[in-house]
Every structure is written in structure tokens, then in C-alpha cells.
Motif scaffolding. Sequence first.
Motif, PDB file in Angstrom:
ATOM      1  N   ARG A 147      40.947 -27.710  49.894  1.00  0.00           N
ATOM      2  CA  ARG A 147      41.397 -29.034  50.349  1.00  0.00           C
ATOM      3  C   ARG A 147      40.238 -30.016  50.593  1.00  0.00           C
ATOM      4  N   ARG A 148      39.135 -29.780  49.914  1.00  0.00           N
ATOM      5  CA  ARG A 148      38.019 -30.734  49.986  1.00  0.00           C
ATOM      6  C   ARG A 148      37.545 -31.037  48.570  1.00  0.00           C
ATOM      7  N   VAL A 149      37.484 -32.338  48.251  1.00  0.00           N
ATOM      8  CA  VAL A 149      37.096 -32.776  46.902  1.00  0.00           C
ATOM      9  C   VAL A 149      35.993 -33.825  47.034  1.00  0.00           C
ATOM     10  N   LEU A 150      34.965 -33.685  46.214  1.00  0.00           N
ATOM     11  CA  LEU A 150      33.908 -34.689  46.163  1.00  0.00           C
ATOM     12  C   LEU A 150      34.241 -35.700  45.079  1.00  0.00           C
ATOM     13  N   LEU A 151      34.310 -36.979  45.454  1.00  0.00           N
ATOM     14  CA  LEU A 151      34.530 -38.062  44.498  1.00  0.00           C
ATOM     15  C   LEU A 151      33.201 -38.744  44.241  1.00  0.00           C
ATOM     16  N   ILE A 152      32.786 -38.783  42.991  1.00  0.00           N
ATOM     17  CA  ILE A 152      31.532 -39.444  42.597  1.00  0.00           C
ATOM     18  C   ILE A 152      31.892 -40.767  41.923  1.00  0.00           C
ATOM     19  N   GLY A 158      24.988 -48.931  37.810  1.00  0.00           N
ATOM     20  CA  GLY A 158      24.338 -47.626  37.901  1.00  0.00           C
ATOM     21  C   GLY A 158      24.212 -47.041  39.291  1.00  0.00           C
ATOM     22  N   ASP A 159      24.606 -47.774  40.332  1.00  0.00           N
ATOM     23  CA  ASP A 159      24.551 -47.217  41.683  1.00  0.00           C
ATOM     24  C   ASP A 159      25.572 -46.088  41.819  1.00  0.00           C
ATOM     25  N   VAL A 160      25.159 -45.022  42.507  1.00  0.00           N
ATOM     26  CA  VAL A 160      26.026 -43.851  42.673  1.00  0.00           C
ATOM     27  C   VAL A 160      26.397 -43.704  44.142  1.00  0.00           C
ATOM     28  N   GLN A 161      27.695 -43.524  44.407  1.00  0.00           N
ATOM     29  CA  GLN A 161      28.175 -43.250  45.756  1.00  0.00           C
ATOM     30  C   GLN A 161      29.051 -42.011  45.730  1.00  0.00           C
ATOM     31  N   ASN A 162      28.954 -41.241  46.801  1.00  0.00           N
ATOM     32  CA  ASN A 162      29.758 -40.031  46.934  1.00  0.00           C
ATOM     33  C   ASN A 162      30.711 -40.167  48.111  1.00  0.00           C
ATOM     34  N   ARG A 163      31.944 -39.709  47.936  1.00  0.00           N
ATOM     35  CA  ARG A 163      32.925 -39.708  49.012  1.00  0.00           C
ATOM     36  C   ARG A 163      33.611 -38.337  49.038  1.00  0.00           C
ATOM     37  N   VAL A 164      33.751 -37.775  50.225  1.00  0.00           N
ATOM     38  CA  VAL A 164      34.465 -36.509  50.383  1.00  0.00           C
ATOM     39  C   VAL A 164      35.921 -36.820  50.717  1.00  0.00           C
ATOM     40  N   LEU A 165      36.835 -36.295  49.915  1.00  0.00           N
ATOM     41  CA  LEU A 165      38.267 -36.488  50.130  1.00  0.00           C
ATOM     42  C   LEU A 165      38.854 -35.220  50.744  1.00  0.00           C
ATOM     43  N   PHE A 166      39.565 -35.367  51.838  1.00  0.00           N
ATOM     44  CA  PHE A 166      40.285 -34.240  52.442  1.00  0.00           C
ATOM     45  C   PHE A 166      41.734 -34.347  51.996  1.00  0.00           C
ATOM     46  N   THR A 167      42.172 -33.403  51.206  1.00  0.00           N
ATOM     47  CA  THR A 167      43.479 -33.496  50.542  1.00  0.00           C
ATOM     48  C   THR A 167      44.527 -32.626  51.238  1.00  0.00           C
ATOM     49  N   ALA A 168      45.785 -32.987  51.045  1.00  0.00           N
ATOM     50  CA  ALA A 168      46.887 -32.244  51.665  1.00  0.00           C
ATOM     51  C   ALA A 168      47.121 -30.906  50.976  1.00  0.00           C
ATOM     52  N   GLN A 169      46.683 -30.801  49.736  1.00  0.00           N
ATOM     53  CA  GLN A 169      46.848 -29.542  49.016  1.00  0.00           C
ATOM     54  C   GLN A 169      45.532 -29.168  48.366  1.00  0.00           C
ATOM     55  N   THR A 174      40.253 -27.233  37.237  1.00  0.00           N
ATOM     56  CA  THR A 174      40.967 -27.666  36.028  1.00  0.00           C
ATOM     57  C   THR A 174      41.787 -28.919  36.303  1.00  0.00           C
ATOM     58  N   GLN A 175      42.502 -28.936  37.425  1.00  0.00           N
ATOM     59  CA  GLN A 175      43.274 -30.126  37.799  1.00  0.00           C
ATOM     60  C   GLN A 175      42.352 -31.326  38.029  1.00  0.00           C
ATOM     61  N   LEU A 176      41.213 -31.078  38.669  1.00  0.00           N
ATOM     62  CA  LEU A 176      40.268 -32.170  38.948  1.00  0.00           C
ATOM     63  C   LEU A 176      39.680 -32.721  37.646  1.00  0.00           C
ATOM     64  N   LEU A 177      39.448 -31.838  36.699  1.00  0.00           N
ATOM     65  CA  LEU A 177      38.943 -32.286  35.395  1.00  0.00           C
ATOM     66  C   LEU A 177      39.987 -33.128  34.687  1.00  0.00           C
ATOM     67  N   GLU A 178      41.238 -32.739  34.792  1.00  0.00           N
ATOM     68  CA  GLU A 178      42.325 -33.523  34.197  1.00  0.00           C
ATOM     69  C   GLU A 178      42.360 -34.934  34.790  1.00  0.00           C
ATOM     70  N   ALA A 179      42.250 -35.043  36.123  1.00  0.00           N
ATOM     71  CA  ALA A 179      42.260 -36.351  36.779  1.00  0.00           C
ATOM     72  C   ALA A 179      41.037 -37.172  36.395  1.00  0.00           C
ATOM     73  N   THR A 180      39.883 -36.498  36.313  1.00  0.00           N
ATOM     74  CA  THR A 180      38.643 -37.193  35.919  1.00  0.00           C
ATOM     75  C   THR A 180      38.782 -37.780  34.520  1.00  0.00           C
ATOM     76  N   ASN A 181      39.263 -36.972  33.574  1.00  0.00           N
ATOM     77  CA  ASN A 181      39.390 -37.439  32.186  1.00  0.00           C
ATOM     78  C   ASN A 181      40.382 -38.597  32.079  1.00  0.00           C
ATOM     79  N   TYR A 182      41.474 -38.514  32.837  1.00  0.00           N
ATOM     80  CA  TYR A 182      42.473 -39.589  32.779  1.00  0.00           C
ATOM     81  C   TYR A 182      41.887 -40.906  33.310  1.00  0.00           C
ATOM     82  N   LEU A 183      41.225 -40.836  34.454  1.00  0.00           N
ATOM     83  CA  LEU A 183      40.663 -42.062  35.042  1.00  0.00           C
ATOM     84  C   LEU A 183      39.637 -42.699  34.114  1.00  0.00           C
TER      85      LEU A 183
END
Length: 343
Positions: A147-152, A158-169, A174-183
Motif C-alpha cells: 500500500r505504498r507507491v512512489l510517484l516520480i 527536466g526537474d524531478v519530484q518524488n511523491r509517496v502515495l499511500f493507497t487503499a489497496q 505489473t499493475q503499476l507498469l500498466e498505469a505508467t504506460n497509460y499515463l
Amino acid sequence: MLDDRAKLLLKTLVERYIADGQPVGSRTLSKAPGLDLSPATIRNVMADLEELGLIASPHTSAGRVPTARGYRLFVDSMLTVRSLAGAGADEAGGAPHVEPLLPDQPRRVIANAAHLLSSLSQFVGVVTVPRKPGVFRHMEFLRLGERRVLLILVSADGDVQNRVLFTAQDYSQTQLLEATNYLNANCAGLGIEEIRERLKGEVDALRAEIAVLMQAAVQAGSEAVSEEADQVVISGERNLLQVQDFGADLGSLRKMFDLFEQKAQVLRLLDGSSRADGVRIYIGGESGVVPIEELSVVSSPYEVNGRLVGTLGVIGPTRMPYDRMIQIVDITARLVGNALSQK
């Protein structure tokens, strides 16, 4: 309306008070070059200026000092700022010599600019961090744990920021890669609000758990943009301790340091200045944002690649050499714009 004699006398009085910091009397003015008036005539004209609220008499002196209204008239119609262009400007016009700012990291340019404004003016230098359009070139999700995801987030420049997402599930990589590719396939190069609207229209086509993750990413991106927009760098606050006008007034000093510590009022002031065309001057409390009568602000917006993105300026006593402050602010605005445009 003042006649030419009254204007010349007011101009001379303001310039002398800015230079010396002492109330100016009629005898002193009678000796000023170019002011060919008797002490009696000067006293009469000074009485008229005082009645108009342009000068005032401190209780401890027979001399006069400019009021905020007097400074405003002086700045608007009597101040001459020599051109900064052309050879010999440093010697002829008193323009400050400024080393170019290097196009390093944007934050370092901003910090250097605030320090430069402070050191040249001997007052307080303020610079807002450039406002960004909120366009992201790349987004990526990485699994940190249950239930912890790093959003880059990678911005357009070119500036890079990181955010930690606390998710309900919990999400698999594999799911995160799917979301990354879609975005990145559908939303790269769009602003945060554009991405938000696009996801609203496509939420039915996305699996529910992925839609929730993307909405969390958009919210985090929006917060990142907001944080970037709400930053101001302040340098040289302690310089005000050396200002003769403030040294004995602990109440005023306390109000000023509270102002710089909170920063919110400074940001609102500079935000108003960002809509100005060139250098803008606030005297005393006339900005309605900085409610300190003893302070003046000289500010200017700055551009990056032809777009207004921020504001910078000098904050100091109303008894400041406005012509020099205008030069310092104008030059620094150009240097910051040039440095950031080269990046």
C-alpha cells in the motif's frame, strides 16, 4: 499642483534627507546648489508643503522630513534614473556593477539573485521561484511496499519530484507498469488540469483500481505544482538592523521580521507586482499588503524565454536611494531572466 519652485524645493529636501538621514531645515536648503531662495521664502514654501501633507516636522527638530505622500510625488515626477545602457554607465550614472548569473540549477540562480539584491542594496532581497505551467514530460509508479507507491514526476524542463502515495489497496509492479504506460502514452506533455479532465472522460474505460491510482497521481501532481508556485527566497533580513531609521524602534523591527518569517504577505505583494510593466515602487503601506509605514518595496517581474514567470525586488526603509534601487532591481531582473532562459 505645485509650482516649479515648490517642486524644486521638495526634490532638494528629499534628496538631502535620503543622503543624510537628518531632518532638513531652511538654512540647510538655502545653501543647496541651484536653490536660489532666501531662508524666509524657503520657510514659507515648506509651510505650504507641510500643509499639503508632503513633508512633516519631527517633534525633536525644527527641520522637515518627507512623508510617504512626499516620497510618492518625488518618485513619480521628480526622480531621474539614468540609462543603464551604453559604455561608461557605471561611472557616469552610478549603475551597479553586476556579475552575470550562471545558468546553473534554477533554485541556485534564484538564491544567488536574492543574495545579489541584498548585497548591492544593503537591504532585503526577495525573489519568487519561477511559476511553472504544470506540464509533466513523464510520470512513473514504483512499488515501495504494501500500500505504498512512489510517484516520480518529471517536468517539461527536466526537474524531478518524488511523491509517496499511500493507497487503499496493494498494487503489483505489473499493475503499476500498466498505469505508467497509460499515463505516458495518453497524457505526456499535458498540464495537470488537462490530465484531470482527460481521465474524467476515460474513467469508464479504465479498470477501477487503475483509475483510483491515476486520480491520486493527478492530485499529487497538482500539489507539487502548487508548492513550486508558493515559494519566495528572502536574503539580508539582518541588514535592517543596521538601518538608522529602525535601530531604536524594536516594535517596527519585530513586525518586519514577522513579515519575512511568514512570507505569505511578501508572496502576495510580489504576485501583484508580477502584473506590472517594468519596475514598480510601493511606499509605506500603500500596497495594502505590507502594512508597515516605514518600509518601501522596489520590484520588477522577470521573464524566461519571453514569458513572465516571477518577480524580484528590494525591501528597505522609505528613506532609500530610489534611483539606485531601480537600477539594481532592473539589472537583476534581466540577469535572472537571461540565466534561466539559457538553461
